[in-house]
Enzyme design. Sequence first.
Site, PDB file in Angstrom:
ATOM      1  CB  THR A   1      -0.940  -0.022   1.228  1.00  0.00           C
ATOM      2  OG1 THR A   1      -1.790  -1.157   1.089  1.00  0.00           O
ATOM      3  CG2 THR A   1      -1.792   1.225   1.339  1.00  0.00           C
TER       4      THR A   1
ATOM      5  CB  THR B   1       0.716  -3.892   6.357  1.00  0.00           C
ATOM      6  OG1 THR B   1      -0.557  -3.757   5.715  1.00  0.00           O
ATOM      7  CG2 THR B   1       1.424  -2.554   6.413  1.00  0.00           C
ATOM      8  CG  ASP B   2      -2.648  -7.346   3.545  1.00  0.00           C
ATOM      9  OD1 ASP B   2      -2.936  -6.581   4.498  1.00  0.00           O
ATOM     10  OD2 ASP B   2      -3.244  -7.322   2.444  1.00  0.00           O
TER      11      ASP B   2
END
Length: 375
Positions: free
Chosen positions: A52, A129-130
């Site tokens: 992101t 971040t996932d």
Amino acid sequence: MPNEDIEINTICADLESSQFTLHACGNDDIKPDEKSAPRRLPKIKIFGTGGTIASKGASSSNTAGYRVDLTIQQLLQAVPDISGICDIDYEQLCNVDSKEINESVLLKIYAGVSSALQTFDGIVITHGTDTLAETTFFIESTIDSGDVPIVFVGSMRPSTSVSADGPMNLYQAICIAADRQSRGRGVLVSLNDQISAGYYITKTNANTLDSFNVRQGYLGNFVNNEIHYYYPPVKPMVCHKFKLQLNLDKSLISQTTFPTVHIVYAHQSISPELIELVSQHCEGMVIATLGAGSLPAIVNDKVLELPIPVVYSKRSMDGMIPKANLPKPKSKESFNIIASGYLNPEKSRILLQLCLFEKFTVEEIRDVFSGVYGG
Ligand SMILES: NC(=O)C[C@H](N)C(=O)O
């Protein structure tokens, strides 16, 4: 165990003269008339992988439905001036949402970090971040970076959003990597003003800026250009270091494969047939069990029959699987179930995968997991 095949050769090998901001590199070698020369800035390598932080949305109010679009070079243009803090070099390893990170990308990151350790004082890696916590766990488990900090960073809002968090997170990550206080801390994560251990961190919120949590505690905080560590340099005491015998040549590393390990998520009415079916497609399995290792008796019986190692982890975010909660073995020799201890299912998967890559026996795998109070 240190990775002996990595030659850790930071700019300043001697600890006394290697303090980033106070001493120039190799002070002893500097002739007296050169001593007034400007201090050498720490050299920081920045790798871009996507996420992101490198994304653009359709409008400034969009915080979902965006796409990865920015290179690491473009990301750095949005960061405040760092020319007085460090010298940087950057490289794009890939540019993907972290859902696309797989073993071959992990190995690219591993190879990039291994080679940067030879010549840089600190490393920064931008990452979605996932699955960031899986990559940090993998890197901490496979690389001994000596004094060189490896700082992962992501964001929760795309670059186009009002109050995008990416530029500040990246700026902080670079400052952390360049700061002498970060030396000897291994893999770190810099997000939302907090500094955490990459080994322990978990994404606990799918949407908010405060998306990461570390039950073992944050290591420090970043406020108004100041880095405040709460503890002296520390590394996770339970981390098993794998010394992977890998040839880091680009063409060979892309051919390296890891054993397949699948995760099965338990629930009421989970069927033993599902366990059997999944086991036919992997060399090891992790089950996100109910509670602290609970599964229906018919599922436990099915697991005990499987010819592969099975790690019992948990659906619950916190807590651990005590060995006492594992089903009773039919015989000690054939016992294939291992308790994950404090590791969540996705970190257990990586640890089991590394054990299988090293061709460990079930007993050896049990020993590795006992480090995290499982086994
Ligand atoms: N906040 C993020 O980075 C989420 C994004 N889907 C990723 O992991 O790449």
